[in-house]
Design an enzyme around this catalytic site. Structure first.
Site, PDB file in Angstrom:
ATOM      1  N   GLU A 259      44.270  32.022  49.971  1.00  0.00           N
ATOM      2  CA  GLU A 259      43.909  33.342  49.437  1.00  0.00           C
ATOM      3  C   GLU A 259      44.656  33.442  48.030  1.00  0.00           C
ATOM      4  O   GLU A 259      45.917  33.974  47.982  1.00  0.00           O
ATOM      5  CB  GLU A 259      44.128  34.769  50.347  1.00  0.00           C
ATOM      6  CG  GLU A 259      43.399  34.815  51.510  1.00  0.00           C
ATOM      7  CD  GLU A 259      41.779  34.665  51.430  1.00  0.00           C
ATOM      8  OE1 GLU A 259      41.548  34.920  50.293  1.00  0.00           O
ATOM      9  OE2 GLU A 259      41.247  34.683  52.467  1.00  0.00           O
ATOM     10  N   CYS A 293      44.465  41.781  44.524  1.00  0.00           N
ATOM     11  CA  CYS A 293      43.799  40.589  44.381  1.00  0.00           C
ATOM     12  C   CYS A 293      42.431  40.769  44.162  1.00  0.00           C
ATOM     13  O   CYS A 293      41.739  40.332  43.439  1.00  0.00           O
ATOM     14  CB  CYS A 293      44.013  39.742  45.597  1.00  0.00           C
ATOM     15  SG  CYS A 293      43.699  39.998  47.102  1.00  0.00           S
TER      16      CYS A 293
END
Length: 505
Positions: A259, A293
């Site tokens: 990720e 993010c």
């Protein structure tokens, strides 16, 4: 602005409530608070020998845990979720002090942990395989799923505990054991969460050594990445980190779940409800001081409404209260450290050099009250187009505004970056919404309509494409990452016909 001693006292009290003995952990590593820029406490680091021992103990524990029935394994995760609920405020206090999140966001992160525990408990009774028709009479063809092994988890500072729980709750119900390397900047949050999991293990009588916490730096993390006893590395962080982790894990034929970066955009169409869009944009761009993010980095607005929307946006930014997240009236806390502030300033300089106009924000504030902390005004920058700086992710509250004429152009801008995590469109035109969600629309792992780019629920798989790494965590069928698949053929015919009609002997 709170005094450093006040923050340190709050953290100590909360850690002790979670079962952490701070005095026994004294060592050479500093644990700092971005709220004040001061040291909260000192913590001992894990040596290479410690990490090697942890991997060995986790590998040994796996040999017994894998044979525990999955619903029984779910009982451990259920108890962990109960303890997280009991200590929700304590954990939120530590997250706020150590990661700089406002209280509601810190509480929300703990709620994500509780939610994934609930999800995983249900999943423990649903590790389903398929039965397929065999071409041979008297045969049954099926698939089964089995525990994978030791799972190494490398997490980032911006979600210091939630992403760990996404991985751990599912890994445990799948029959795996875990080793966690948290961010070096949020080790206290990790200690608290690990202590509560340890208590859950004791409460339900689960085997020891199911979970390990490695407080270490990048070099120590490499020990996890390179060790063949670690079946899966789940790593959250920068694209740079992913470029280093993935080849090393692949070289030993391990699994990697990545990720990585997100350079997320929202398209605002002429039909959009601008008030609704404004709310979604501001939270996505400014929440966690732009250090998610999934934070919104790019705003792609139809040229017919860009002036109206940017005027509203600048006015909304002017109302944002910046300061210590321990004070409930503040909505924007600090950047994690000076490096983040310096990166934001360098990016603003580059944006101006590439024709950008700073509409608001970008300056440091509260430096006199907290000289070691880095509070900054969220910035909005009008860009003439998709210049090189726009393609780079800057982990700070920095939002670029660009214009488009038709949806094809907007989608080209949306998809024209290396990252592919989260995206959104604000529109009341169903055709535009469906086009955005289609195969020729957004190329991101997350595509939203009439909500912002951040704020995912645990029921859906979380992750992105391209340089974001392709990993999927949390909900849906993400559990399959933590298991190995076996195809089984059972012959009950009393004969031995071969597949594809092959004749032999």
């Amino acid at each position: 602005m709170p005094e450093a001693a006040q923050v340190a006292s709050l953290v100590r009290t909360s850690l002790e409530a979670c079962g952490v003995d701070i005095d026994s952990l004294q060592g050479e590593q500093e644990a700092r608070s971005p709220l004040t820029g001061t040291v909260l406490t000192m913590v001992a680091s894990s040596s290479f020998d410690d990490i090697d021992r942890m991997i060995g103990e986790a590998a040994e524990a796996f040999t017994s845990w894998r044979d525990v029935p999955a619903p029984v394994r779910g009982g451990l995760v259920k108890r962990w979720g109960e303890l997280l609920t009991e200590h929700k405020d304590d954990l939120a206090n530590i997250i706020t002090a150590e990661a700089g999140k406002i209280t509601s966001e810190a509480l929300g992160e703990v709620q994500e942990m509780i939610d994934i525990c609930d999800f995983a408990v249900g999943q423990s009774r649903q590790l389903y395989g398929k039965t397929m028709p065999s071409e041979r009479p008297g045969h049954r063809l099926m698939e089964t799923w089995h525990p994978l092994g030791v799972v190494g988890i490398i997490s980032a500072f911006n979600f210091p505990v939630a992403v760990y729980s996404w991985n751990t709750a599912l890994a445990l119900i799948c029959g795996d054991t875990v080793i966690w390397k948290p961010s070096e900047t949020t080790v206290l949050s990790a200690l608290a969460v690990d202590a509560l999991l340890g208590q859950a293990v004791k409460d339900v009588g689960a085997p020891a050594n199911l979970h390990k916490l490695a407080i270490t730096d990048r070099v120590g993390g490499e020990r996890l990445v390179d060790d063949p006893r670690v079946a899966l590395i789940s790593a959250t962080g920068s694209v740079r980190m992913g470029r280093e982790v993935a080849p090393r894990v692949a070289a030993r034929f391990g699994r990697a779940l990545l990720e990585l970066g997100g350079n997320n955009a929202a398209i605002v169409a002429p039909s959009a409800d601008l008030d609704l869009a404004l709310t979604g944009i501001v939270f996505a761009a400014v929440g966690t001081a732009g250090q998610r993010c999934t934070s919104m980095r790019r705003l792609i607005v139809h040229e017919s409404i860009v002036t109206e929307l940017t005027d509203k946006l600048v006015a909304a930014y002017g109302t944002l209260r910046i300061g210590s997240p321990l004070q409930s009236e503040n909505l924007v806390g600090p950047l994690i450290n000076q490096g983040s502030f310096d990166a934001m300033q360098a990016t603003l300089t580059a944006a101006r050099a590439q024709g950008g106009t700073v509409l608001c924000g970008g300056d440091r504030v509260l430096a006199a009250e907290a000289p070691g902390a880095y509070y900054v005004q969220p910035a909005v920058v009008r860009m003439p187009g998709h210049t090189p700086v726009v393609a780079d992710e800057t982990f700070a509250p920095l939002l670029y505004v660009m214009t488009y004429r038709d949806l094809n152009e907007a989608l080209t801008l949306q998809n024209g970056v290396p990252q592919g995590l989260s995206s959104a469109i604000f529109t009341n035109d169903q055709i535009e919404a469906e086009r955005f969600l289609s195969a020729s629309g957004s190329d991101c792992g997350i595509a939203n309509v009439n909500i912002g780019t951040s704020g995912a629920e645990i029921g859906g798989a979380f992750g992105g494409e391209k340089e974001t790494g392709g990993g999927r965590e949390s909900g849906s069928d993400s559990w399959k990452n933590y298991m190995r698949q076996a195809t089984n053929t059972i012959n009950y015919s009393g004969m031995l016909p071969l597949a594809q009609g092959v004749k032999f002997l």
